[in-house]
Design a protein around this motif. Structure first.
Motif, mmCIF file in Angstrom:
data_model
loop_
_atom_site.group_PDB
_atom_site.id
_atom_site.type_symbol
_atom_site.label_atom_id
_atom_site.label_comp_id
_atom_site.label_asym_id
_atom_site.label_seq_id
_atom_site.Cartn_x
_atom_site.Cartn_y
_atom_site.Cartn_z
ATOM 1 N N LEU A 147 22.809 20.766 40.369
ATOM 2 C CA LEU A 147 22.625 21.490 41.619
ATOM 3 C C LEU A 147 21.758 20.709 42.599
ATOM 4 O O LEU A 147 22.011 20.706 43.807
ATOM 5 C CB LEU A 147 22.006 22.859 41.342
ATOM 6 C CG LEU A 147 22.899 23.857 40.609
ATOM 7 C CD1 LEU A 147 22.085 25.076 40.187
ATOM 8 C CD2 LEU A 147 24.087 24.273 41.460
ATOM 9 N N TYR A 148 20.728 20.044 42.081
ATOM 10 C CA TYR A 148 19.862 19.247 42.943
ATOM 11 C C TYR A 148 20.606 18.016 43.462
ATOM 12 O O TYR A 148 20.541 17.690 44.650
ATOM 13 C CB TYR A 148 18.600 18.830 42.190
ATOM 14 C CG TYR A 148 17.625 18.038 43.036
ATOM 15 C CD1 TYR A 148 16.732 18.680 43.879
ATOM 16 C CD2 TYR A 148 17.624 16.645 43.013
ATOM 17 C CE1 TYR A 148 15.849 17.963 44.670
ATOM 18 C CE2 TYR A 148 16.745 15.915 43.798
ATOM 19 C CZ TYR A 148 15.860 16.579 44.628
ATOM 20 O OH TYR A 148 14.991 15.864 45.410
ATOM 21 N N GLN A 149 21.309 17.317 42.579
ATOM 22 C CA GLN A 149 22.005 16.108 43.010
ATOM 23 C C GLN A 149 23.141 16.427 43.980
ATOM 24 O O GLN A 149 23.472 15.604 44.838
ATOM 25 C CB GLN A 149 22.547 15.346 41.796
ATOM 26 C CG GLN A 149 23.091 13.974 42.156
ATOM 27 C CD GLN A 149 23.252 13.076 40.955
ATOM 28 O OE1 GLN A 149 22.414 13.055 40.059
ATOM 29 N NE2 GLN A 149 24.341 12.339 40.916
ATOM 30 N N TYR A 150 23.733 17.604 43.849
ATOM 31 C CA TYR A 150 24.762 18.033 44.794
ATOM 32 C C TYR A 150 24.188 18.098 46.209
ATOM 33 O O TYR A 150 24.861 17.746 47.187
ATOM 34 C CB TYR A 150 25.287 19.399 44.369
ATOM 35 C CG TYR A 150 26.534 19.861 45.082
ATOM 36 C CD1 TYR A 150 27.792 19.466 44.652
ATOM 37 C CD2 TYR A 150 26.445 20.743 46.165
ATOM 38 C CE1 TYR A 150 28.942 19.918 45.294
ATOM 39 C CE2 TYR A 150 27.582 21.198 46.816
ATOM 40 C CZ TYR A 150 28.826 20.786 46.368
ATOM 41 O OH TYR A 150 29.955 21.234 47.006
ATOM 42 N N LEU A 151 22.922 18.530 46.319
ATOM 43 C CA LEU A 151 22.257 18.593 47.610
ATOM 44 C C LEU A 151 21.718 17.236 48.054
ATOM 45 O O LEU A 151 21.677 16.935 49.246
ATOM 46 C CB LEU A 151 21.091 19.588 47.552
ATOM 47 C CG LEU A 151 21.423 21.065 47.414
ATOM 48 C CD1 LEU A 151 20.141 21.872 47.244
ATOM 49 C CD2 LEU A 151 22.215 21.565 48.623
ATOM 50 N N TYR A 152 21.289 16.428 47.087
ATOM 51 C CA TYR A 152 20.636 15.149 47.382
ATOM 52 C C TYR A 152 21.315 14.023 46.618
ATOM 53 O O TYR A 152 20.751 13.455 45.674
ATOM 54 C CB TYR A 152 19.156 15.225 47.018
ATOM 55 C CG TYR A 152 18.399 16.301 47.751
ATOM 56 C CD1 TYR A 152 17.956 16.103 49.054
ATOM 57 C CD2 TYR A 152 18.139 17.534 47.153
ATOM 58 C CE1 TYR A 152 17.278 17.095 49.748
ATOM 59 C CE2 TYR A 152 17.461 18.538 47.836
ATOM 60 C CZ TYR A 152 17.034 18.309 49.129
ATOM 61 O OH TYR A 152 16.365 19.302 49.809
ATOM 62 N N PRO A 153 22.535 13.657 47.014
ATOM 63 C CA PRO A 153 23.263 12.605 46.290
ATOM 64 C C PRO A 153 22.591 11.243 46.370
ATOM 65 O O PRO A 153 22.897 10.348 45.571
ATOM 66 C CB PRO A 153 24.633 12.596 46.985
ATOM 67 C CG PRO A 153 24.393 13.195 48.333
ATOM 68 C CD PRO A 153 23.311 14.215 48.136
ATOM 69 N N GLU A 154 21.670 11.101 47.309
ATOM 70 C CA GLU A 154 20.969 9.808 47.454
ATOM 71 C C GLU A 154 19.845 9.631 46.431
ATOM 72 O O GLU A 154 19.278 8.536 46.318
ATOM 73 C CB GLU A 154 20.398 9.677 48.868
ATOM 74 C CG GLU A 154 19.196 10.579 49.174
ATOM 75 C CD GLU A 154 19.563 12.014 49.532
ATOM 76 O OE1 GLU A 154 18.656 12.779 49.893
ATOM 77 O OE2 GLU A 154 20.760 12.360 49.455
ATOM 78 N N GLU A 155 19.509 10.680 45.681
ATOM 79 C CA GLU A 155 18.408 10.606 44.716
ATOM 80 C C GLU A 155 18.706 9.545 43.652
ATOM 81 O O GLU A 155 19.749 9.568 43.001
ATOM 82 C CB GLU A 155 18.200 11.961 44.045
ATOM 83 C CG GLU A 155 17.080 11.993 43.019
ATOM 84 C CD GLU A 155 15.720 11.723 43.626
ATOM 85 O OE1 GLU A 155 15.144 10.655 43.315
ATOM 86 O OE2 GLU A 155 15.241 12.568 44.415
ATOM 87 N N GLN A 156 17.756 8.610 43.475
ATOM 88 C CA GLN A 156 17.935 7.527 42.519
ATOM 89 C C GLN A 156 17.163 7.743 41.218
ATOM 90 O O GLN A 156 17.497 7.157 40.191
ATOM 91 C CB GLN A 156 17.487 6.195 43.145
ATOM 92 C CG GLN A 156 18.346 5.745 44.310
ATOM 93 C CD GLN A 156 19.796 5.517 43.904
ATOM 94 O OE1 GLN A 156 20.075 4.796 42.959
ATOM 95 N NE2 GLN A 156 20.718 6.132 44.626
#
Length: 223
Positions: A147-156
């Protein structure tokens, strides 16, 4: 939902769909186990809390569930120290068949929510059920990492519980770590903040028609 482990550091999720995130009931859950290998380890504690997207965030007053589970293998000193679940706790605990049925009853008619559950909790449940020829959970499962990565796909970075609490401003004061029920309350707080962000962006549904790649992380190893 389709889940595929593609390496020791990544997995893919696809074919996951929730039509209306804000009109659902959810069961946030967490497990403790004798280890993280579903082929040889066993679940020793289940915690869960039910929440509704239409209510306020009072998760600690919402219906909750906790049970220890009797394991066919003893708990190691490392896991006892990490989780606080001891061999004495599980000596007279219900077997998996009973604990699992009680959990399924508690979670009935909800969407399940976990943190890192695609990596650990779900494979452990599948393995326990396969050993005993029990039906697997058939409810949709949302992972707060996804759910978080769906919102923030740039997260490394690897999306750990600590990262989510820091990014989302979650206060978990008074909640124990590596206790299944306390961790369920913690995940519920994280999930609620994520739902707030979905509302703010007017994202009402989740539809993974293409695979999403997510980084895995490892539990601390014994010293």
């Amino acid at each position: 939902m389709k889940l595929q482990i593609i390496s020791e550091v990544e997995y893919e999720v696809s074919e996951l769909k929730v039509d209306n995130l804000f009109n659902e009931s959810y069961c946030v859950f967490d497990l403790e186990a004798t280890g993280i290998n579903p082929e040889r380890d066993h679940i020793i504690q289940i915690g869960a809390v039910r929440i509704s997207a239409g209510n306020d965030d009072s998760s600690q007053s919402n219906p909750s569930f906790m049970t220890y589970v009797r394991s066919p293998e003893p708990i190691s000193p490392f896991i006892e120290q990490l989780t606080g679940v001891t061999n004495e706790h599980i000596a007279d605990a219900p077997c998996w068949e009973i604990a699992y049925e009680d959990f399924r009853t508690f979670a009935k008619d909800t969407i399940l929510v976990t943190q890192a559950g695609y990596e650990y909790d779900w494979p452990l449940i599948q393995a326990e059920c396969h050993r005993r020829q029990l039906p697997a959970l058939n409810a949709p499962i949302l992972d707060t990492k996804l759910l978080y990565q769906y919102l923030y796909p740039e997260e490394q970075a690897i999306i750990s519980t600590n990262l989510l609490m820091e990014r989302l401003g979650v206060d978990d004061s008074g909640l124990a770590r590596h206790d299944a029920l306390s961790d369920s309350y913690r995940i519920a707080k994280i999930f609620w903040r994520l739902l707030d962000q979905y509302r703010e962006r007017s994202i009402h549904s989740l539809n993974l028609s293409h695979p999403m790649t997510i980084k895995r992380f490892q539990l601390p190893k014994p010293k």
